[in-house]
Design a protein around this motif. Structure first.
Motif, PDB file in Angstrom:
ATOM      1  N   THR A   1      38.737  65.816  66.658  1.00 50.15           N
ATOM      2  CA  THR A   1      38.327  64.503  66.151  1.00 50.15           C
ATOM      3  C   THR A   1      38.687  64.365  64.681  1.00 50.15           C
ATOM      4  O   THR A   1      39.224  63.334  64.254  1.00 50.15           O
ATOM      5  N   LEU A   2      38.410  65.398  63.895  1.00 50.02           N
ATOM      6  CA  LEU A   2      38.748  65.372  62.472  1.00 50.02           C
ATOM      7  C   LEU A   2      40.258  65.241  62.259  1.00 50.02           C
ATOM      8  O   LEU A   2      40.709  64.472  61.408  1.00 50.02           O
ATOM      9  N   VAL A   3      41.034  65.978  63.035  1.00 46.13           N
ATOM     10  CA  VAL A   3      42.493  65.908  62.921  1.00 46.13           C
ATOM     11  C   VAL A   3      42.991  64.511  63.307  1.00 46.13           C
ATOM     12  O   VAL A   3      43.814  63.917  62.609  1.00 46.13           O
TER      13      VAL A   3
ATOM     14  N   GLU B   1      45.114  59.252  61.658  1.00 45.95           N
ATOM     15  CA  GLU B   1      44.940  57.796  61.615  1.00 45.95           C
ATOM     16  C   GLU B   1      44.871  57.299  60.172  1.00 45.95           C
ATOM     17  O   GLU B   1      45.483  56.293  59.827  1.00 45.95           O
ATOM     18  N   GLU B   2      44.136  58.016  59.317  1.00 46.02           N
ATOM     19  CA  GLU B   2      44.053  57.637  57.905  1.00 46.02           C
ATOM     20  C   GLU B   2      45.422  57.705  57.242  1.00 46.02           C
ATOM     21  O   GLU B   2      45.793  56.816  56.481  1.00 46.02           O
TER      22      GLU B   2
ATOM     23  N   SER C   1      50.060  54.938  55.026  1.00 48.32           N
ATOM     24  CA  SER C   1      51.500  54.719  55.059  1.00 48.32           C
ATOM     25  C   SER C   1      51.816  53.247  55.287  1.00 48.32           C
ATOM     26  O   SER C   1      52.678  52.668  54.609  1.00 48.32           O
ATOM     27  N   GLN C   2      51.103  52.624  56.214  1.00 54.05           N
ATOM     28  CA  GLN C   2      51.301  51.202  56.492  1.00 54.05           C
ATOM     29  C   GLN C   2      50.910  50.350  55.286  1.00 54.05           C
ATOM     30  O   GLN C   2      51.597  49.386  54.944  1.00 54.05           O
ATOM     31  N   LEU C   3      49.809  50.710  54.632  1.00 54.20           N
ATOM     32  CA  LEU C   3      49.362  49.995  53.447  1.00 54.20           C
ATOM     33  C   LEU C   3      50.407  50.101  52.342  1.00 54.20           C
ATOM     34  O   LEU C   3      50.747  49.104  51.692  1.00 54.20           O
TER      35      LEU C   3
END
Length: 101
Positions: free
Chosen positions: A18-20, A25-26, A31-33
């Motif tokens: 879950t952490l990975v 996702e972050e 990257s998208q931002l």
């Protein structure tokens, strides 16, 4: 007793996965931002882009930017305001602005 140990390892495995996944996702969102910001900045007029980048990447003060570019401090403020306005608009349209609220 061994069963309890395996259960603990399973829970740890789920927690790590879950952490990975959250980290990936972050990283993807950052990257998208970054791409959205770069795209927006590249769409600014040349002078507006130059002023904004001098302000944000080199940390120059408005007066220093004005002196360097031989423009007024008010013009520097106008360009920075316009750039920030465009960034806010683009980020709100793309949904990134809600990440910061």
């Amino acid at each position: 007793m061994a069963g309890g140990g395996e259960s603990g390892l399973d829970e740890l495995d789920v927690c790590i996965r879950t952490l990975v996944a959250d980290h990936i996702e972050e990283e993807f969102q950052l990257s998208q931002l970054s791409e959205e910001i770069d795209c927006c900045i590249s769409g600014l007029s040349e002078q507006c882009r130059r002023v904004f980048l001098l302000s944000r990447t080199t940390g120059l003060k408005n007066r220093e930017i004005a002196e360097r570019l031989n423009i007024s401090v008010k013009t520097v403020e106008k360009h920075i305001g316009a750039a920030l306005s465009q960034l806010r608009l683009r980020l709100s349209r793309s949904g990134f602005l809600r990440l910061f609220l």
